[in-house]
Design a protein around this motif. Structure first.
Motif, PDB file in Angstrom:
ATOM      1  N   GLU A  81       1.002  -1.278   0.127  1.00 34.87           N
ATOM      2  CA  GLU A  81       0.173   0.089  -0.052  1.00 34.87           C
ATOM      3  C   GLU A  81       0.899   1.216  -0.041  1.00 34.87           C
ATOM      4  N   TRP A  82       0.491   2.025  -0.813  1.00 30.39           N
ATOM      5  CA  TRP A  82       1.485   3.492  -1.030  1.00 30.39           C
ATOM      6  C   TRP A  82       0.708   4.499  -0.040  1.00 30.39           C
ATOM      7  N   THR A  83       1.823   5.327   0.608  1.00 30.80           N
ATOM      8  CA  THR A  83       0.968   6.425   1.271  1.00 30.80           C
ATOM      9  C   THR A  83       1.819   7.889   0.644  1.00 30.80           C
ATOM     10  N   GLY A  84       1.307   8.891   0.992  1.00 33.89           N
ATOM     11  CA  GLY A  84       1.642   9.982   0.251  1.00 33.89           C
ATOM     12  C   GLY A  84       0.847  10.477  -0.812  1.00 33.89           C
ATOM     13  N   ASP A  85       1.454  11.130  -1.827  1.00 30.75           N
ATOM     14  CA  ASP A  85       0.529  11.899  -2.996  1.00 30.75           C
ATOM     15  C   ASP A  85      -0.121  10.585  -3.543  1.00 30.75           C
ATOM     16  N   GLY A  86      -1.241  10.993  -3.926  1.00 35.51           N
ATOM     17  CA  GLY A  86      -2.068   9.944  -4.988  1.00 35.51           C
ATOM     18  C   GLY A  86      -2.479   8.808  -4.174  1.00 35.51           C
ATOM     19  N   ALA A  87      -2.296   8.611  -2.853  1.00 35.99           N
ATOM     20  CA  ALA A  87      -2.743   7.473  -2.189  1.00 35.99           C
ATOM     21  C   ALA A  87      -4.481   7.389  -2.051  1.00 35.99           C
ATOM     22  N   GLY A  88      -4.759   6.185  -2.562  1.00 31.25           N
ATOM     23  CA  GLY A  88      -6.385   6.151  -2.417  1.00 31.25           C
ATOM     24  C   GLY A  88      -6.937   6.602  -3.535  1.00 31.25           C
ATOM     25  N   VAL A  89      -6.093   7.168  -4.654  1.00 34.70           N
ATOM     26  CA  VAL A  89      -6.995   7.379  -5.944  1.00 34.70           C
ATOM     27  C   VAL A  89      -7.339   6.030  -6.584  1.00 34.70           C
ATOM     28  N   LYS A  90      -8.489   5.993  -7.111  1.00 37.11           N
ATOM     29  CA  LYS A  90      -9.286   4.671  -7.644  1.00 37.11           C
ATOM     30  C   LYS A  90      -8.867   4.864  -9.105  1.00 37.11           C
TER      31      LYS A  90
END
Length: 351
Positions: A82-91
């Motif tokens: 799982e990435w954190t930071g900019d763009g995290a959670g973008v579908k």
């Protein structure tokens, strides 16, 4: 992870032309990746990877690439990523576009051009010749892939499952939002053939990309391919510098399959005819490669796209007979005789 040194060594094996040497897992390693910078750093319990980019789309694509290689190296031992930071959670997948069919046109007895329309196509005009088309199930509303926590695609399943094929971006015009795709027809027809034959204006199709396959600017190039590589060869010739030099050999069934090509004056094109022999059964391309008078100097490049057996012969020619380095050739198997393929890139000389 318990052994960062092992991980870095395995990553270098997967990316032999990109990872710096020697690798020191106890200090930061900077890896240029698709226009971004991946910083591999020591962490308390292994490694951390930070990804920097100027463009959000490049950033999203590169995150997925990093996740892919981490999973490839670690295999079943890989934890959820799982990435954190900019763009995290973008579908949204930054390299996905929904396209609509504009028209179809027969270019020859075995090739159809499909014109597609879509928005925001600037990224598809560079950084690779190829893309992946996504065909939704007939009669169903398309369900397109989305980005997961690792920035990798989450694909629809069951009745919404998509069929995918790799094709060349024959022509891209972002100003008018148009893409041309040339599809080679064969028997038995695969998903791409059926789509090209029956596509109607307004039909929707997904597109992921671009990636790979370019012919770099060199003092001299040798280009070899059958009709499945013809779209890539045609586009590459159009984009070569006016002073480019080289030789191109294209295998087709007969003169009826030849297409007009724009090319630099210093590049010769010769058509090789099978004259009814089944595609993927001749030695026309490897024979042509061996017939060439090789120029002096190291700044040469061989590009080839063909059936799997021809791919193996040409790769052997490049590595063993000519002694070319990895950065001096790109040989791709676009299809494999006996399998239902639609100009799909399956094997390359990096495997």
């Amino acid at each position: 992870m318990d052994d960062p040194n092992w991980f870095c060594a395995e990553l270098a094996r997967h990316l032999p032309d990109d990872m710096p040497h020697p690798i020191d897992p106890w200090n930061e390693t900077v890896l240029p990746l698709y226009g971004t910078l991946a910083r591999i750093r020591p962490a308390e319990k292994g490694l951390s990877i930070a990804l920097e980019a100027e463009d959000a789309a490049q950033h999203g694509v590169a995150k997925g690439i990093v996740s892919y290689y981490v999973q490839a190296v670690m295999g079943e031992a890989c934890p959820p990523l799982e990435w954190t930071g900019d763009g995290a959670g973008v579908k949204e997948l930054p390299h996905f576009r929904e396209m609509r069919v504009l028209s179809t046109q027969w270019l020859g007895p075995r090739m159809i051009r499909v014109e597609l329309a879509g928005d925001n196509l600037q990224r598809f005009a560079s950084d690779g010749l190829h893309m992946r088309l996504l065909f939704p199930p007939e009669g169903r509303e398309p369900v397109w892939p989305t980005a997961g926590p690792a920035a990798l695609p989450i694909w629809p399943e069951g009745e919404d499952a998509l069929t995918t094929r790799v094709y060349t971006l024959r022509r891209v015009d972002p100003a008018v939002g148009r893409v041309s795709v040339d599809v080679v027809l064969h028997d038995p027809p695969g998903a791409g053939c059926r789509w090209a034959r029956t596509a109607l204006p307004g039909d929707r199709v997904g597109m992921l990309g671009p990636g790979g396959g370019d012919i770099p600017a060199k003092d001299w190039v040798l280009v070899l391919g059958d009709e499945t590589a013809l779209p890539a060869i045609a586009r590459s010739l159009e984009e070569m510098a006016p002073d480019a030099r080289g030789e191109v050999f294209i295998e087709v069934d007969s003169a009826a399959d030849e297409l007009p090509l724009e090319k630099p004056d210093g590049v010769s094109v010769r058509w090789l005819h099978r004259e009814g022999q089944p595609a993927g059964t001749t030695t026309l391309l490897i024979d042509a490669a061996r017939s060439v008078t090789w120029p002096g100097g190291p700044n040469v490049f061989v590009w080839a796209g063909a059936e799997f057996e021809a791919f193996k012969q040409i790769r052997q020619f490049c590595r063993k007979e000519r002694g070319l380095k990895r950065n001096q050739h790109l040989v791709v198997a676009y299809w494999r005789r006996g399998l239902t393929q639609d100009s799909a890139t399956k094997d390359t000389d990096d495997e």
